[in-house]
Write a protein that holds these residues in place. Structure first.
Motif, PDB file in Angstrom:
ATOM      1  N   ALA A   1      49.045  43.662  63.812  1.00 51.41           N
ATOM      2  CA  ALA A   1      48.499  44.485  62.731  1.00 51.41           C
ATOM      3  C   ALA A   1      48.171  45.896  63.226  1.00 51.41           C
ATOM      4  O   ALA A   1      48.452  46.897  62.547  1.00 51.41           O
ATOM      5  CB  ALA A   1      47.250  43.822  62.150  1.00 51.41           C
ATOM      6  N   GLU A   2      47.597  45.997  64.419  1.00 49.00           N
ATOM      7  CA  GLU A   2      47.257  47.313  64.955  1.00 49.00           C
ATOM      8  C   GLU A   2      48.512  48.104  65.306  1.00 49.00           C
ATOM      9  O   GLU A   2      48.576  49.328  65.097  1.00 49.00           O
ATOM     10  CB  GLU A   2      46.371  47.151  66.193  1.00 49.00           C
ATOM     11  CG  GLU A   2      45.878  48.448  66.803  1.00 49.00           C
ATOM     12  CD  GLU A   2      44.941  49.224  65.899  1.00 49.00           C
ATOM     13  OE1 GLU A   2      44.597  50.364  66.255  1.00 49.00           O
ATOM     14  OE2 GLU A   2      44.550  48.692  64.835  1.00 49.00           O
TER      15      GLU A   2
ATOM     16  N   GLU B   1      51.456  47.876  63.792  1.00 48.74           N
ATOM     17  CA  GLU B   1      52.025  48.355  62.530  1.00 48.74           C
ATOM     18  C   GLU B   1      51.221  49.518  61.968  1.00 48.74           C
ATOM     19  O   GLU B   1      51.776  50.487  61.438  1.00 48.74           O
ATOM     20  CB  GLU B   1      52.075  47.210  61.512  1.00 48.74           C
ATOM     21  CG  GLU B   1      53.141  46.174  61.792  1.00 48.74           C
ATOM     22  CD  GLU B   1      54.551  46.755  61.689  1.00 48.74           C
ATOM     23  OE1 GLU B   1      54.743  47.733  60.927  1.00 48.74           O
ATOM     24  OE2 GLU B   1      55.463  46.245  62.368  1.00 48.74           O
ATOM     25  N   ARG B   2      49.904  49.445  62.063  1.00 50.30           N
ATOM     26  CA  ARG B   2      49.058  50.514  61.529  1.00 50.30           C
ATOM     27  C   ARG B   2      49.325  51.837  62.252  1.00 50.30           C
ATOM     28  O   ARG B   2      49.513  52.882  61.620  1.00 50.30           O
ATOM     29  CB  ARG B   2      47.586  50.139  61.675  1.00 50.30           C
ATOM     30  CG  ARG B   2      46.625  51.139  61.045  1.00 50.30           C
ATOM     31  CD  ARG B   2      45.180  50.752  61.315  1.00 50.30           C
ATOM     32  NE  ARG B   2      44.799  51.027  62.698  1.00 50.30           N
ATOM     33  CZ  ARG B   2      44.387  52.225  63.148  1.00 50.30           C
ATOM     34  NH1 ARG B   2      44.327  53.252  62.312  1.00 50.30           N
ATOM     35  NH2 ARG B   2      44.055  52.385  64.409  1.00 50.30           N
TER      36      ARG B   2
ATOM     37  N   LEU C   1      51.178  55.237  60.857  1.00 51.26           N
ATOM     38  CA  LEU C   1      50.365  56.456  60.869  1.00 51.26           C
ATOM     39  C   LEU C   1      51.085  57.592  61.575  1.00 51.26           C
ATOM     40  O   LEU C   1      51.072  58.753  61.116  1.00 51.26           O
ATOM     41  CB  LEU C   1      49.033  56.160  61.569  1.00 51.26           C
ATOM     42  CG  LEU C   1      47.884  57.147  61.350  1.00 51.26           C
ATOM     43  CD1 LEU C   1      47.501  57.212  59.877  1.00 51.26           C
ATOM     44  CD2 LEU C   1      46.681  56.739  62.192  1.00 51.26           C
TER      45      LEU C   1
END
Length: 417
Positions: A223-224, A226-227, A231
């Motif tokens: 998840a991190e 992908e974030r 960004l």
């Protein structure tokens, strides 16, 4: 300070030091110049020992005034049992002007005699250095070094944030919602990998995930990843390629400095905590709400373990800047916050300590709320709470007891509605 038979003053420098000794009448009885070496210190002490006025006289009964509170010379004198009285250089300058206002010349031998005469005339206004244990002296060195490392860390953090705004603005806000922000190891690892907007946009998911793993992150890696990948793909203003590359190198250098400062602060904090737990009084400090290893280390280092240093809790609170002082002139009278005549490191530590108790102790929270209701502002209420905590600490140290929250007035119970 009690009346002595002789008074000594030392004007110190990098290499040569001047010693002067005067009697009760101010008459110079000895003068000597010595080097800052073990042999030189023994020479100076031998000069004082040779001034035997009676069988009751001892070299250790001669107080020595010097314009320093620490250093190798001060340490050597204290190791030989000499009473050392630090005098601020500004105080010496004012005494010099009082004696001869028109003469601005400085003399090392004259300043040594002046220091001795300051003790002779106003010795009761100057306190000798407290006699702390070696463990507390070492703890003080570590805690002050750790505080300097924290300030250096903050300086590099602000420097990095300013540089990122010019070359990689997305990184400034990428970790803003997380604790630590750019202090986080994962943030520093990713920024070092891609310090500019262009290089960050070219990062693959695999590269970002590997950087997070190197930084020690183990949870929510996908998840991190992908974030951050999404960004960094957002379009941002960019510099010309060569300028961007130069700015990126500058960012990498600052990241290395920040990482080193973070490691130094953590290492010194750990060392201070280990030393703190070796002191016999550490359970008393840790029994207070809001006191952990680092806070306890700073409190013990600044307060020391000399049992004769603070005769009253009011004196301890005044030293910590937690008690006000009265300024009066003519018809004007003001009660002000003690800012300069206090230990600033201890005052800053006390502010954080009092603030942390608000969520750790219902009694402390109730006392803070009562002070706020009485009209105190936030900082003033914390300062009063700090003074109250110091009063309890002084009692506990005097009687070798741990803190008991039942001694504090409890908050009134809210009636059931």
């Amino acid at each position: 300070m009690k009346t002595w038979a002789l008074y000594a003053g030392i004007d110190w420098s990098k290499n040569l030091n001047d010693l002067a000794v005067v009697d009760r009448t101010g008459q110079a009885v000895a003068a000597h110049r010595f080097e800052a070496t073990p042999a030189g210190v023994r020479e100076a002490l031998a000069v004082i020992s040779a001034l035997r006025a009676s069988h009751g006289f001892s070299r250790k009964s001669v107080p020595v005034a010097i314009e320093a509170s620490r250093g190798l010379l001060v340490t050597a004198l204290r190791q030989h049992g000499q009473t050392v009285v630090p005098v601020h250089p500004a105080t010496v300058a004012r005494y010099r002007g009082r004696i001869n206002p028109g003469n601005r010349k400085k003399s090392d031998a004259g300043d040594a005699a002046l220091l001795a005469n300051i003790l002779r005339t106003d010795g009761h206004l100057h306190r000798p250095l407290p006699r702390h244990s070696e463990l507390v002296e070492a703890l003080g060195t570590l805690t002050r070094a750790q505080l300097r490392a924290v300030r250096t860390r903050q300086h590099h953090y602000l420097q990095l944030r300013s540089q990122l705004r010019a070359v990689h603005p997305t990184a400034v806000t990428a970790w803003a919602h997380l604790g630590g922000r750019l202090f986080r190891p994962e943030a520093r690892e990713v920024i070092a990998l891609a310090p500019a907007s262009g290089s960050a946009a070219r990062l693959t998911r695999r590269q970002i995930r590997a950087a997070l793993e190197r930084a020690g992150r183990t949870r929510l890696l996908d998840a991190e990843t992908e974030r951050l990948h999404a960004l960094f793909q957002v379009a941002a203003l960019r510099n010309p390629p060569m300028v961007e590359d130069a700015l990126g190198r500058e960012v990498r250098a600052t990241v290395r400095l920040l990482s080193e400062a973070c490691a130094s602060a953590d290492e010194l904090a750990e060392a201070a905590g280990e030393l703190f737990t070796q002191h016999p009084q550490h359970p008393i400090y840790l029994s207070f709400p809001g006191v952990g290893l680092l806070t306890g280390s700073r409190l013990l280092a600044e307060l020391g373990d000399d049992p004769n240093r603070f005769a009253t809790a009011k004196g301890m609170a005044a030293y910590a800047g937690a008690r006000p002082f009265t300024w009066a002139s003519g018809d004007s009278r003001k009660v002000l916050h003690r800012r300069t005549a206090a230990n600033k490191r201890l005052a800053a530590c006390g502010h954080h300590w009092a603030f942390s108790t608000l969520t750790n102790s219902p009694e402390c929270r109730a006392y803070y709320d009562r002070r706020r209701a009485a009209g105190d502002r936030h900082t003033a209420a914390l300062r009063r709470l700090f003074a109250r905590l110091l009063s309890s600490l002084h009692h506990c140290l005097r009687h070798d007891e741990e803190f008991d929250a039942s001694a504090w007035p409890r908050a009134p119970e809210t009636p059931a509605g």
